[in-house]
Motif scaffolding. Structure first.
Motif, PDB file in Angstrom:
ATOM      1  N   LEU A   1      31.063  48.385  64.975  1.00 60.26           N
ATOM      2  CA  LEU A   1      30.289  47.518  64.291  1.00 60.26           C
ATOM      3  C   LEU A   1      30.159  46.151  64.655  1.00 60.26           C
ATOM      4  CD1 LEU A   1      28.436  47.544  61.489  1.00 60.26           C
ATOM      5  CD2 LEU A   1      30.735  46.703  60.508  1.00 60.26           C
ATOM      6  N   SER A   2      31.207  45.527  64.834  1.00 60.77           N
ATOM      7  CA  SER A   2      31.455  44.178  65.347  1.00 60.77           C
ATOM      8  C   SER A   2      30.789  44.004  66.732  1.00 60.77           C
ATOM      9  CB  SER A   2      32.715  43.595  65.199  1.00 60.77           C
ATOM     10  OG  SER A   2      33.718  44.395  65.920  1.00 60.77           O
ATOM     11  N   ALA A   3      31.186  44.760  67.736  1.00 59.64           N
ATOM     12  CA  ALA A   3      30.328  44.766  69.020  1.00 59.64           C
ATOM     13  C   ALA A   3      29.076  44.892  68.867  1.00 59.64           C
ATOM     14  CB  ALA A   3      30.934  45.856  69.907  1.00 59.64           C
TER      15      ALA A   3
ATOM     16  N   GLN B   1      33.615  38.138  55.383  1.00 54.69           N
ATOM     17  CA  GLN B   1      32.876  37.406  54.043  1.00 54.69           C
ATOM     18  C   GLN B   1      32.107  38.508  53.536  1.00 54.69           C
ATOM     19  OE1 GLN B   1      31.089  34.009  55.450  1.00 54.69           O
ATOM     20  NE2 GLN B   1      32.772  32.999  56.314  1.00 54.69           N
ATOM     21  N   GLU B   2      31.984  39.648  54.004  1.00 54.05           N
ATOM     22  CA  GLU B   2      31.335  40.737  53.334  1.00 54.05           C
ATOM     23  C   GLU B   2      29.921  40.500  53.332  1.00 54.05           C
ATOM     24  OE1 GLU B   2      32.841  41.540  49.403  1.00 54.05           O
ATOM     25  OE2 GLU B   2      34.689  42.358  50.043  1.00 54.05           O
ATOM     26  N   LYS B   3      29.543  40.172  54.504  1.00 52.94           N
ATOM     27  CA  LYS B   3      28.031  39.460  55.093  1.00 52.94           C
ATOM     28  C   LYS B   3      27.480  40.990  55.907  1.00 52.94           C
ATOM     29  CE  LYS B   3      28.026  35.339  53.645  1.00 52.94           C
ATOM     30  NZ  LYS B   3      27.562  34.057  53.551  1.00 52.94           N
ATOM     31  N   LEU B   4      28.709  41.756  56.586  1.00 58.52           N
ATOM     32  CA  LEU B   4      28.295  42.947  57.348  1.00 58.52           C
ATOM     33  C   LEU B   4      29.137  44.006  56.785  1.00 58.52           C
ATOM     34  CD1 LEU B   4      27.051  44.004  59.747  1.00 58.52           C
ATOM     35  CD2 LEU B   4      28.998  42.858  61.114  1.00 58.52           C
ATOM     36  N   THR B   5      28.774  45.007  56.322  1.00 55.45           N
ATOM     37  CA  THR B   5      29.370  46.015  55.822  1.00 55.45           C
ATOM     38  C   THR B   5      28.962  47.379  56.598  1.00 55.45           C
ATOM     39  OG1 THR B   5      27.850  46.212  54.066  1.00 55.45           O
ATOM     40  CG2 THR B   5      29.679  44.920  53.591  1.00 55.45           C
ATOM     41  N   VAL B   6      29.778  48.503  56.054  1.00 56.83           N
ATOM     42  CA  VAL B   6      29.359  49.882  56.628  1.00 56.83           C
ATOM     43  C   VAL B   6      29.175  50.689  55.311  1.00 56.83           C
ATOM     44  CG1 VAL B   6      31.895  50.351  56.963  1.00 56.83           C
ATOM     45  CG2 VAL B   6      30.181  51.560  58.121  1.00 56.83           C
ATOM     46  N   ASP B   7      28.419  51.605  55.405  1.00 58.65           N
ATOM     47  CA  ASP B   7      28.173  52.630  54.406  1.00 58.65           C
ATOM     48  C   ASP B   7      29.399  53.475  54.346  1.00 58.65           C
ATOM     49  OD1 ASP B   7      27.028  54.466  52.866  1.00 58.65           O
ATOM     50  OD2 ASP B   7      26.175  55.580  54.430  1.00 58.65           O
TER      51      ASP B   7
END
Length: 71
Positions: free
Chosen positions: A23-25, A57-63
């Motif tokens: 996800l981060s990549a 910061q929970e601005k990028l999450t995963v289902d």
């Protein structure tokens, strides 16, 4: 050398290291191409660091369902 954010803090948001890296990549490539990020006061100097800060910061999450499939 201390890396921030720490893996322990990140794993409270996304518990799979594989999912976190993938996800981060992907997000880092998006940040690099668009120059747009969602971190208010970034500490990171790299796009990967910015992506990890977005996770923290929970601005990028995963289902949650897809996260369970990757474990």
């Amino acid at each position: 050398m201390i890396l921030e954010p720490s893996i322990d803090k990140l794993q409270t948001k996304i518990n799979s290291k594989y999912t976190l890296v993938t996800l981060s990549a992907k997000r880092a490539r998006q940040i690099q191409n668009t120059k747009i990020h969602h971190v208010e006061s970034p500490k990171a100097a790299t796009t990967v660091g910015l992506a990890l800060e977005e996770v923290l910061q929970e601005k990028l999450t995963v289902d949650p369902i897809s996260q369970q499939e990757n474990e």
